[in-house]
Design a protein around this motif. Structure first.
Motif, PDB file in Angstrom:
ATOM      1  N   PHE A  34      35.141  40.250  48.989  1.00  0.00           N
ATOM      2  CA  PHE A  34      36.063  41.381  49.103  1.00  0.00           C
ATOM      3  C   PHE A  34      37.304  41.129  48.242  1.00  0.00           C
ATOM      4  O   PHE A  34      37.755  41.996  47.490  1.00  0.00           O
ATOM      5  CB  PHE A  34      36.485  41.582  50.562  1.00  0.00           C
ATOM      6  CG  PHE A  34      35.412  42.134  51.450  1.00  0.00           C
ATOM      7  CD1 PHE A  34      34.934  43.423  51.283  1.00  0.00           C
ATOM      8  CD2 PHE A  34      34.888  41.363  52.475  1.00  0.00           C
ATOM      9  CE1 PHE A  34      33.949  43.947  52.117  1.00  0.00           C
ATOM     10  CE2 PHE A  34      33.901  41.871  53.310  1.00  0.00           C
ATOM     11  CZ  PHE A  34      33.430  43.155  53.125  1.00  0.00           C
ATOM     12  N   THR A  35      37.863  39.918  48.375  1.00  0.00           N
ATOM     13  CA  THR A  35      39.072  39.574  47.611  1.00  0.00           C
ATOM     14  C   THR A  35      38.772  39.522  46.125  1.00  0.00           C
ATOM     15  O   THR A  35      39.568  40.006  45.297  1.00  0.00           O
ATOM     16  CB  THR A  35      39.631  38.221  48.092  1.00  0.00           C
ATOM     17  OG1 THR A  35      39.919  38.303  49.492  1.00  0.00           O
ATOM     18  CG2 THR A  35      40.899  37.850  47.346  1.00  0.00           C
ATOM     19  N   ARG A  47      38.618  43.091  44.852  1.00  0.00           N
ATOM     20  CA  ARG A  47      39.950  43.687  44.739  1.00  0.00           C
ATOM     21  C   ARG A  47      40.707  43.110  43.547  1.00  0.00           C
ATOM     22  O   ARG A  47      41.402  43.837  42.830  1.00  0.00           O
ATOM     23  CB  ARG A  47      40.740  43.462  46.034  1.00  0.00           C
ATOM     24  CG  ARG A  47      40.481  44.504  47.110  1.00  0.00           C
ATOM     25  CD  ARG A  47      41.523  44.422  48.208  1.00  0.00           C
ATOM     26  NE  ARG A  47      41.571  43.067  48.760  1.00  0.00           N
ATOM     27  CZ  ARG A  47      40.798  42.649  49.747  1.00  0.00           C
ATOM     28  NH1 ARG A  47      39.922  43.467  50.296  1.00  0.00           N
ATOM     29  NH2 ARG A  47      40.887  41.416  50.192  1.00  0.00           N
ATOM     30  N   VAL A  86      36.662  48.885  48.888  1.00  0.00           N
ATOM     31  CA  VAL A  86      37.417  47.924  48.083  1.00  0.00           C
ATOM     32  C   VAL A  86      37.136  48.097  46.596  1.00  0.00           C
ATOM     33  O   VAL A  86      37.647  47.341  45.775  1.00  0.00           O
ATOM     34  CB  VAL A  86      37.132  46.464  48.504  1.00  0.00           C
ATOM     35  CG1 VAL A  86      37.575  46.221  49.931  1.00  0.00           C
ATOM     36  CG2 VAL A  86      35.672  46.094  48.317  1.00  0.00           C
ATOM     37  N   SER A  98      40.999  42.484  53.985  1.00  0.00           N
ATOM     38  CA  SER A  98      42.029  42.814  52.996  1.00  0.00           C
ATOM     39  C   SER A  98      43.004  41.671  52.797  1.00  0.00           C
ATOM     40  O   SER A  98      43.823  41.695  51.878  1.00  0.00           O
ATOM     41  CB  SER A  98      42.791  44.076  53.422  1.00  0.00           C
ATOM     42  OG  SER A  98      43.513  43.838  54.611  1.00  0.00           O
TER      43      SER A  98
END
Length: 318
Positions: free
Chosen positions: A259-260, A263, A294, A16
Protein backbone atom coordinates in the motif's frame (compact mmCIF):
# COMPACT_ATOMS: atom_id res chain seq x y z
CA UNK A 1 -23.27 -3.70 12.90
CA UNK A 2 -22.17 -0.03 12.98
CA UNK A 3 -19.51 -0.84 15.60
CA UNK A 4 -18.28 -3.80 13.55
CA UNK A 5 -18.05 -1.69 10.39
CA UNK A 6 -16.20 1.03 12.32
CA UNK A 7 -13.66 -1.55 13.49
CA UNK A 8 -13.16 -2.76 9.90
CA UNK A 9 -12.74 0.82 8.66
CA UNK A 10 -10.17 1.57 11.37
CA UNK A 11 -8.12 -1.47 10.43
CA UNK A 12 -8.34 -0.64 6.74
CA UNK A 13 -7.20 2.92 7.43
CA UNK A 14 -4.06 1.60 9.14
CA UNK A 15 -2.65 0.89 5.70
CA UNK A 16 -2.40 4.63 5.06
CA UNK A 17 0.27 4.81 7.77
CA UNK A 18 2.27 1.65 6.91
CA UNK A 19 0.71 -0.11 9.91
CA UNK A 20 -1.25 -3.33 10.38
CA UNK A 21 -2.59 -5.62 13.10
CA UNK A 22 -1.18 -9.06 13.80
CA UNK A 23 -2.78 -11.97 15.66
CA UNK A 24 -0.24 -13.78 17.83
CA UNK A 25 -0.52 -17.52 18.37
CA UNK A 26 1.54 -20.46 19.62
CA UNK A 27 2.09 -23.88 18.09
CA UNK A 28 3.91 -25.56 20.96
CA UNK A 29 7.52 -26.04 21.96
CA UNK A 30 10.40 -27.95 20.44
CA UNK A 31 10.57 -30.64 23.14
CA UNK A 32 12.70 -28.86 25.79
CA UNK A 33 9.72 -28.04 27.99
CA UNK A 34 9.86 -24.28 27.41
CA UNK A 35 7.02 -22.06 26.30
CA UNK A 36 6.22 -22.31 22.63
CA UNK A 37 7.51 -19.69 20.21
CA UNK A 38 5.26 -16.87 19.10
CA UNK A 39 3.98 -16.78 15.54
CA UNK A 40 1.91 -14.11 13.82
CA UNK A 41 -0.63 -13.65 11.05
CA UNK A 42 -2.15 -10.47 9.61
CA UNK A 43 -5.62 -9.95 11.10
CA UNK A 44 -6.98 -9.23 7.62
CA UNK A 45 -6.32 -12.89 6.75
CA UNK A 46 -8.47 -14.14 9.66
CA UNK A 47 -12.12 -14.79 8.95
CA UNK A 48 -12.86 -16.18 12.40
CA UNK A 49 -11.35 -18.07 15.34
CA UNK A 50 -13.18 -21.15 16.66
CA UNK A 51 -12.49 -23.87 19.24
CA UNK A 52 -11.26 -27.19 17.88
CA UNK A 53 -14.10 -29.33 16.57
CA UNK A 54 -14.54 -32.82 15.19
CA UNK A 55 -12.40 -33.31 12.08
CA UNK A 56 -13.33 -35.72 9.32
CA UNK A 57 -10.21 -37.42 8.03
CA UNK A 58 -10.64 -38.25 4.37
CA UNK A 59 -9.15 -41.48 3.01
CA UNK A 60 -5.51 -40.99 2.12
CA UNK A 61 -5.08 -37.82 4.19
CA UNK A 62 -1.47 -37.35 5.24
CA UNK A 63 0.28 -34.90 7.56
CA UNK A 64 0.18 -31.93 7.75
CA UNK A 65 -3.40 -32.22 6.47
CA UNK A 66 -5.70 -33.21 9.32
CA UNK A 67 -8.90 -33.52 7.33
CA UNK A 68 -12.02 -31.41 6.95
CA UNK A 69 -14.51 -29.52 9.10
CA UNK A 70 -18.00 -28.29 8.30
CA UNK A 71 -18.59 -24.69 9.38
CA UNK A 72 -22.01 -23.25 8.58
CA UNK A 73 -22.36 -25.45 5.53
CA UNK A 74 -18.86 -24.83 4.14
CA UNK A 75 -16.42 -27.75 4.07
CA UNK A 76 -12.95 -26.44 4.96
CA UNK A 77 -9.58 -28.22 4.88
CA UNK A 78 -7.62 -28.23 8.15
CA UNK A 79 -3.82 -27.92 8.21
CA UNK A 80 -1.71 -28.82 11.26
CA UNK A 81 0.67 -25.85 11.52
CA UNK A 82 2.55 -27.47 14.41
CA UNK A 83 3.42 -30.44 12.21
CA UNK A 84 4.61 -28.11 9.44
CA UNK A 85 6.97 -26.23 11.75
CA UNK A 86 8.16 -29.21 13.83
CA UNK A 87 6.58 -27.93 17.07
CA UNK A 88 5.02 -30.17 19.73
CA UNK A 89 1.86 -28.78 21.33
CA UNK A 90 1.98 -29.30 25.08
CA UNK A 91 -1.81 -29.15 25.45
CA UNK A 92 -2.84 -30.28 21.98
CA UNK A 93 -4.29 -28.41 19.03
CA UNK A 94 -7.09 -26.42 20.61
CA UNK A 95 -7.92 -23.61 18.18
CA UNK A 96 -8.81 -23.32 14.50
CA UNK A 97 -7.88 -20.14 12.65
CA UNK A 98 -10.23 -19.85 9.69
CA UNK A 99 -8.32 -17.89 7.09
CA UNK A 100 -8.75 -16.57 3.57
CA UNK A 101 -5.81 -16.57 1.19
CA UNK A 102 -6.18 -15.64 -2.46
CA UNK A 103 -9.96 -16.23 -2.40
CA UNK A 104 -9.57 -19.69 -0.84
CA UNK A 105 -10.61 -20.61 2.70
CA UNK A 106 -8.71 -23.00 4.95
CA UNK A 107 -8.29 -23.67 8.67
CA UNK A 108 -5.00 -23.74 10.56
CA UNK A 109 -4.91 -25.80 13.77
CA UNK A 110 -2.86 -24.12 16.52
CA UNK A 111 -2.30 -24.68 20.23
CA UNK A 112 -3.34 -21.28 21.58
CA UNK A 113 -4.11 -17.69 20.62
CA UNK A 114 -2.47 -14.86 22.53
CA UNK A 115 -3.50 -11.33 21.51
CA UNK A 116 -3.78 -8.83 18.67
CA UNK A 117 -0.99 -6.27 18.41
CA UNK A 118 -0.69 -3.17 16.22
CA UNK A 119 2.65 -2.81 14.44
CA UNK A 120 4.39 -0.62 11.91
CA UNK A 121 5.80 -2.51 8.93
CA UNK A 122 9.18 -1.00 9.82
CA UNK A 123 9.14 -3.32 12.86
CA UNK A 124 8.99 -6.33 10.52
CA UNK A 125 12.31 -7.47 9.05
CA UNK A 126 12.99 -9.95 6.30
CA UNK A 127 14.06 -13.34 7.68
CA UNK A 128 16.05 -14.38 4.63
CA UNK A 129 19.35 -12.92 5.82
CA UNK A 130 18.72 -13.70 9.45
CA UNK A 131 18.00 -16.89 11.37
CA UNK A 132 14.63 -17.56 9.77
CA UNK A 133 14.03 -20.96 8.23
CA UNK A 134 12.58 -21.71 4.83
CA UNK A 135 9.04 -21.39 6.19
CA UNK A 136 9.53 -17.96 7.79
CA UNK A 137 9.26 -14.83 5.63
CA UNK A 138 9.89 -12.24 8.31
CA UNK A 139 10.57 -11.49 11.98
CA UNK A 140 8.47 -8.92 13.83
CA UNK A 141 9.90 -6.97 16.79
CA UNK A 142 6.95 -6.37 19.11
CA UNK A 143 8.74 -3.66 21.10
CA UNK A 144 10.31 -1.84 18.14
CA UNK A 145 14.02 -1.17 18.67
CA UNK A 146 14.13 -1.94 22.39
CA UNK A 147 16.94 -4.33 23.34
CA UNK A 148 15.54 -7.76 24.12
CA UNK A 149 12.36 -7.02 22.18
CA UNK A 150 10.02 -9.99 21.89
CA UNK A 151 10.26 -11.56 18.45
CA UNK A 152 7.43 -13.07 16.41
CA UNK A 153 7.91 -15.37 13.43
CA UNK A 154 5.71 -14.67 10.42
CA UNK A 155 5.23 -17.89 8.50
CA UNK A 156 5.34 -18.10 4.72
CA UNK A 157 1.76 -19.33 4.48
CA UNK A 158 1.94 -19.28 0.69
CA UNK A 159 4.79 -21.78 0.88
CA UNK A 160 2.83 -23.94 3.33
CA UNK A 161 -0.27 -23.90 1.14
CA UNK A 162 1.86 -24.79 -1.87
CA UNK A 163 3.21 -27.80 0.04
CA UNK A 164 -0.28 -29.03 0.86
CA UNK A 165 -1.99 -28.10 -2.43
CA UNK A 166 0.57 -27.21 -5.14
CA UNK A 167 -0.50 -24.34 -7.36
CA UNK A 168 -0.43 -24.32 -11.12
CA UNK A 169 3.03 -23.15 -12.18
CA UNK A 170 2.79 -23.34 -15.99
CA UNK A 171 0.96 -20.86 -18.17
CA UNK A 172 -1.36 -21.99 -20.94
CA UNK A 173 0.68 -22.38 -24.12
CA UNK A 174 -1.06 -19.47 -25.80
CA UNK A 175 0.58 -17.00 -23.39
CA UNK A 176 4.18 -18.02 -24.17
CA UNK A 177 6.23 -14.93 -25.14
CA UNK A 178 2.95 -13.14 -25.82
CA UNK A 179 3.74 -9.90 -23.98
CA UNK A 180 7.34 -9.19 -24.97
CA UNK A 181 6.28 -6.73 -27.68
CA UNK A 182 4.27 -4.66 -25.16
CA UNK A 183 7.46 -3.65 -23.29
CA UNK A 184 9.77 -0.92 -24.60
CA UNK A 185 13.22 -2.24 -25.46
CA UNK A 186 15.36 -1.77 -22.36
CA UNK A 187 12.41 -1.46 -19.96
CA UNK A 188 11.56 -4.01 -17.28
CA UNK A 189 8.77 -5.02 -14.91
CA UNK A 190 9.85 -4.26 -11.34
CA UNK A 191 8.40 -6.88 -8.97
CA UNK A 192 8.30 -7.15 -5.18
CA UNK A 193 7.34 -10.11 -2.97
CA UNK A 194 8.70 -11.44 0.32
CA UNK A 195 7.62 -15.06 -0.25
CA UNK A 196 10.14 -17.39 -1.87
CA UNK A 197 7.47 -19.50 -3.54
CA UNK A 198 5.69 -16.39 -4.82
CA UNK A 199 8.90 -14.99 -6.27
CA UNK A 200 9.65 -18.26 -8.02
CA UNK A 201 6.17 -18.35 -9.56
CA UNK A 202 6.35 -14.72 -10.66
CA UNK A 203 9.80 -15.18 -12.19
CA UNK A 204 8.65 -18.29 -14.04
CA UNK A 205 5.53 -16.52 -15.31
CA UNK A 206 7.31 -13.36 -16.47
CA UNK A 207 10.02 -15.39 -18.18
CA UNK A 208 7.40 -17.47 -20.00
CA UNK A 209 5.64 -14.28 -21.11
CA UNK A 210 8.92 -12.96 -22.47
CA UNK A 211 8.94 -10.00 -20.07
CA UNK A 212 12.29 -8.78 -18.67
CA UNK A 213 12.08 -8.11 -14.93
CA UNK A 214 13.90 -7.23 -11.75
CA UNK A 215 12.73 -9.08 -8.64
CA UNK A 216 12.98 -7.53 -5.16
CA UNK A 217 12.17 -8.95 -1.71
CA UNK A 218 10.23 -6.04 -0.15
CA UNK A 219 8.46 -2.79 -0.85
CA UNK A 220 11.42 -0.86 0.58
CA UNK A 221 13.86 -2.64 -1.74
CA UNK A 222 11.55 -2.06 -4.73
CA UNK A 223 11.19 1.65 -3.88
CA UNK A 224 14.98 2.05 -3.60
CA UNK A 225 15.48 0.25 -6.91
CA UNK A 226 12.86 2.46 -8.59
CA UNK A 227 14.62 5.57 -7.32
CA UNK A 228 17.95 4.28 -8.67
CA UNK A 229 16.37 3.61 -12.07
CA UNK A 230 14.74 7.04 -11.97
CA UNK A 231 18.11 8.69 -11.34
CA UNK A 232 19.59 6.66 -14.20
CA UNK A 233 16.78 7.78 -16.53
CA UNK A 234 17.34 11.42 -15.52
CA UNK A 235 21.08 11.22 -16.24
CA UNK A 236 20.28 9.79 -19.66
CA UNK A 237 17.54 12.39 -20.23
CA UNK A 238 14.94 9.64 -20.70
CA UNK A 239 11.43 9.17 -19.26
CA UNK A 240 11.10 6.62 -16.47
CA UNK A 241 8.88 4.56 -18.81
CA UNK A 242 12.05 3.74 -20.78
CA UNK A 243 13.30 1.98 -17.65
CA UNK A 244 10.20 0.64 -15.85
CA UNK A 245 7.10 -0.50 -17.74
CA UNK A 246 5.10 -1.69 -14.71
CA UNK A 247 5.34 -2.32 -10.97
CA UNK A 248 4.06 -5.71 -9.77
CA UNK A 249 3.83 -5.83 -5.98
CA UNK A 250 2.62 -7.91 -3.08
CA UNK A 251 0.85 -6.12 -0.22
CA UNK A 252 2.24 -7.70 2.95
CA UNK A 253 6.00 -7.17 3.04
CA UNK A 254 8.56 -6.31 5.72
CA UNK A 255 9.70 -2.71 6.25
CA UNK A 256 7.35 -1.21 3.63
CA UNK A 257 4.03 -2.74 2.56
CA UNK A 258 2.56 -2.66 -0.93
CA UNK A 259 0.00 0.00 0.00
CA UNK A 260 2.78 2.42 0.99
CA UNK A 261 4.85 1.52 -2.05
CA UNK A 262 1.88 2.22 -4.33
CA UNK A 263 1.16 5.57 -2.67
CA UNK A 264 4.83 6.55 -2.92
CA UNK A 265 4.74 5.87 -6.67
CA UNK A 266 1.42 7.55 -7.37
CA UNK A 267 2.24 10.63 -5.24
CA UNK A 268 5.58 11.22 -6.92
CA UNK A 269 5.46 13.31 -10.09
CA UNK A 270 8.38 11.36 -11.55
CA UNK A 271 6.76 7.93 -11.20
CA UNK A 272 2.99 8.36 -11.05
CA UNK A 273 2.57 7.29 -14.69
CA UNK A 274 3.98 3.82 -13.94
CA UNK A 275 1.12 1.26 -13.82
CA UNK A 276 0.97 -0.58 -10.49
CA UNK A 277 -0.49 -4.08 -10.37
CA UNK A 278 -1.17 -5.68 -6.99
CA UNK A 279 -0.53 -9.43 -6.78
CA UNK A 280 -1.62 -10.54 -3.33
CA UNK A 281 -3.14 -13.31 -1.23
CA UNK A 282 -4.84 -10.59 0.84
CA UNK A 283 -8.21 -11.08 -0.84
CA UNK A 284 -11.79 -10.17 -0.03
CA UNK A 285 -13.89 -7.44 -1.64
CA UNK A 286 -13.05 -4.85 1.05
CA UNK A 287 -9.32 -5.32 0.56
CA UNK A 288 -9.59 -5.30 -3.22
CA UNK A 289 -11.61 -2.07 -3.11
CA UNK A 290 -8.98 -0.54 -0.83
CA UNK A 291 -6.27 -1.50 -3.34
CA UNK A 292 -8.01 0.72 -5.90
CA UNK A 293 -8.34 3.58 -3.41
CA UNK A 294 -4.55 3.92 -3.09
CA UNK A 295 -4.20 4.31 -6.84
CA UNK A 296 -3.26 0.84 -8.04
CA UNK A 297 -4.18 0.05 -11.64
CA UNK A 298 -5.29 -3.52 -10.99
CA UNK A 299 -5.47 -6.48 -8.60
CA UNK A 300 -4.73 -10.16 -9.13
CA UNK A 301 -5.20 -12.82 -6.46
CA UNK A 302 -2.34 -15.26 -5.92
CA UNK A 303 -1.71 -17.68 -7.54
CA UNK A 304 -3.89 -17.46 -10.62
CA UNK A 305 -1.07 -17.54 -13.17
CA UNK A 306 -3.29 -17.23 -16.26
CA UNK A 307 -5.27 -14.39 -14.65
CA UNK A 308 -1.95 -12.66 -13.90
CA UNK A 309 -0.95 -12.95 -17.57
CA UNK A 310 -4.34 -11.62 -18.71
CA UNK A 311 -4.23 -8.67 -16.29
CA UNK A 312 -0.64 -7.84 -17.22
CA UNK A 313 -1.70 -7.69 -20.87
CA UNK A 314 -4.68 -5.44 -20.12
CA UNK A 315 -2.58 -3.12 -17.95
CA UNK A 316 0.29 -2.81 -20.42
CA UNK A 317 -2.12 -2.14 -23.29
CA UNK A 318 -4.02 0.54 -21.38
Amino acid sequence: MDAFQKEIDERTNLTSTNKFEMLLFRLGGTGDGGQGELFGINVFKIREIVPMMDITKAAGTQSPMLGMVNIRGQVISVIDLAAVTGCKPATGLNILLITEYARHTQAFAVESVEEIVRLDWSQVLSAEQRAGGDLVTSIARLDADVDGSRLVQVLDVEQILNLTAPVKKVLDQGYTNSLKDLIKPGAIVLAADDSKVARALIENGLSTLGIPYIMTNSGKEAWEKLQALGAEAQREDKPISDKVALMLTDLEMPEMDGFTLTRNIKNDQRYKGIPVLIHSSLSGSANEDHVKSVGANGYVAKFAIDELAKTLRQTLLH
